[in-house]
Design a protein around this motif. Sequence first.
Motif, mmCIF file in Angstrom:
data_model
loop_
_atom_site.group_PDB
_atom_site.id
_atom_site.type_symbol
_atom_site.label_atom_id
_atom_site.label_comp_id
_atom_site.label_asym_id
_atom_site.label_seq_id
_atom_site.Cartn_x
_atom_site.Cartn_y
_atom_site.Cartn_z
ATOM 1 N N THR A 1 106.272 15.919 0.424
ATOM 2 C CA THR A 1 106.463 14.975 1.526
ATOM 3 C C THR A 1 105.243 14.085 1.698
ATOM 4 O O THR A 1 105.371 12.873 1.925
ATOM 5 C CB THR A 1 106.741 15.731 2.831
ATOM 6 N N LEU B 1 102.841 20.896 6.123
ATOM 7 C CA LEU B 1 103.127 19.603 5.509
ATOM 8 C C LEU B 1 103.166 19.814 4.007
ATOM 9 O O LEU B 1 102.146 20.142 3.394
ATOM 10 C CB LEU B 1 102.043 18.585 5.881
ATOM 11 N N SER B 2 104.340 19.660 3.427
ATOM 12 C CA SER B 2 104.467 19.918 1.998
ATOM 13 C C SER B 2 103.790 18.821 1.193
ATOM 14 O O SER B 2 103.693 17.668 1.628
ATOM 15 C CB SER B 2 105.948 20.008 1.607
ATOM 16 N N LEU C 1 111.515 6.152 5.804
ATOM 17 C CA LEU C 1 111.415 7.590 5.600
ATOM 18 C C LEU C 1 112.657 8.278 6.140
ATOM 19 O O LEU C 1 113.286 7.800 7.087
ATOM 20 C CB LEU C 1 110.174 8.149 6.312
ATOM 21 N N ASN C 2 113.023 9.416 5.534
ATOM 22 C CA ASN C 2 114.155 10.180 6.057
ATOM 23 C C ASN C 2 113.702 11.012 7.250
ATOM 24 O O ASN C 2 112.536 10.971 7.658
ATOM 25 C CB ASN C 2 114.777 11.045 4.958
ATOM 26 N N SER D 1 107.859 4.994 10.617
ATOM 27 C CA SER D 1 108.820 5.676 9.754
ATOM 28 C C SER D 1 109.989 4.762 9.405
ATOM 29 O O SER D 1 110.489 4.760 8.275
ATOM 30 C CB SER D 1 109.336 6.948 10.436
ATOM 31 N N VAL E 1 105.321 11.394 -0.853
ATOM 32 C CA VAL E 1 106.278 10.332 -0.524
ATOM 33 C C VAL E 1 105.670 9.367 0.495
ATOM 34 O O VAL E 1 105.771 8.140 0.365
ATOM 35 C CB VAL E 1 107.589 10.938 0.015
ATOM 36 N N SER F 1 107.422 14.879 9.638
ATOM 37 C CA SER F 1 106.111 15.185 9.061
ATOM 38 C C SER F 1 105.087 14.127 9.462
ATOM 39 O O SER F 1 103.929 14.453 9.765
ATOM 40 C CB SER F 1 106.211 15.258 7.532
ATOM 41 N N THR G 1 113.244 14.265 7.728
ATOM 42 C CA THR G 1 112.203 15.262 7.458
ATOM 43 C C THR G 1 110.846 14.599 7.309
ATOM 44 O O THR G 1 109.835 15.067 7.860
ATOM 45 C CB THR G 1 112.538 16.053 6.180
ATOM 46 N N GLN G 2 110.803 13.508 6.575
ATOM 47 C CA GLN G 2 109.546 12.785 6.381
ATOM 48 C C GLN G 2 109.056 12.171 7.685
ATOM 49 O O GLN G 2 107.850 12.136 7.945
ATOM 50 C CB GLN G 2 109.738 11.715 5.311
#
Length: 397
Positions: free
Chosen positions: A78, A74-75, A24-25, A19, A81, A31, A27-28
């Motif tokens: 996301t 998991l959206s 990645l932020n 990450s 990204v 995930s 939230t990411q």
Amino acid sequence: GPGIPVRASVTAFGPVLLSKVLQLNQTQEQSLGLIFHYADSKGLELIDLKDLRAVVAFLVSDKGKPELKGIGGLSTVTAGVILRALTAFEQQGASEFFGEPEFDTSEFLRTAPDGRGLVSVLELPAVQDKPQLFSTFLMWLLADLYADLPEVGDLERPKLVFFFDEAHLLFNGASKAFLESITQTVRLIRSKGIGVFFVTQTPKDVPADVLAQLGNRVQHALRAFTPDDAKALKATVRTFPNSAYDLEELLTQLGTGEAVVTVLSEKGAPTPVAATRLRAPQSLMGPVDPAALDAAVKASLLYSRYAEPVDRESAYEKITAEQAAAEAEAEAAAAAAEADKQAKAEVRAERGAPKPEPSLAQQVVGSGLFRSLARSIGTQLGREISRSLFGTARRRR
């Protein structure tokens, strides 16, 4: 490039470090941790980047979404990204780094048969212009050593010493997360018996937070040809402890093999600056002959262990096989349904088809007159037979 390849699996690299590298932020990153957790629970080995890509793509598909209901969602945004970040990462050559056989970092602690240590040279010319991949490798290397080696305290001699040449390449364009990771690693890895040296032209190339963690200084000559050079010289002098030398003048007058040195004392405080002359080891001031390098590589004991890549069955192959089986089953069901539909259509066609026209003979035989005549002839014939059998026929006169 030439040499023995150094690889790591995606699973060993881990979601946290990956990450940071993918920037990645929070939230990411969470995930991505969820993706790793799902892969572990389902026995899907994440060896290379195509394995990770396959798992992400599966989890956002219609078949994969129900799998995440029990542990979170998991959206699609996301996942998109993460996939885009992986694509950019692969374009920098990261796919060559992730795979098997995974390099065991304890190989750097090998010794010769006579007990002397061995020098391992990591050549990274192909990634010097790819800071994300360059920093990825070094972050994994230090993190893996830190995780595996036991605490040993302050040894008289370290087990291993890293010299990062051209250190400015390590920090150019580095993310904040990477700088924090390097700072923390340099601060803590000393207790594992590992020393770290950053080799660069000027201390300005090393961030202040990292520079503050370095206790040993070997400073060769600095030249002041421009105003910027003079400014860098003054800044370098201020990083040394107080000294009886006029360091600003001394540093510009040092020759080949000469340096000013300060180290940490037994009490952990910097020692006074000492002007020294170093005896250079026997060396070659130039690139190694390619034939000699190739011979040295193939003669190494590590060549047979790591030279050839191994692409065994992992998440990508398992998911692809399951999808192929599902598609084949769906095609078979569709073919069976189509055959059943065709058979029913043929039955309906037979029921609704017009009857064929009878022939002339069939029409005559089927007429009422013919049937009446046939009955009359049959009756008369039956009577004649009965008379013949029972003797009731009248004699003719």
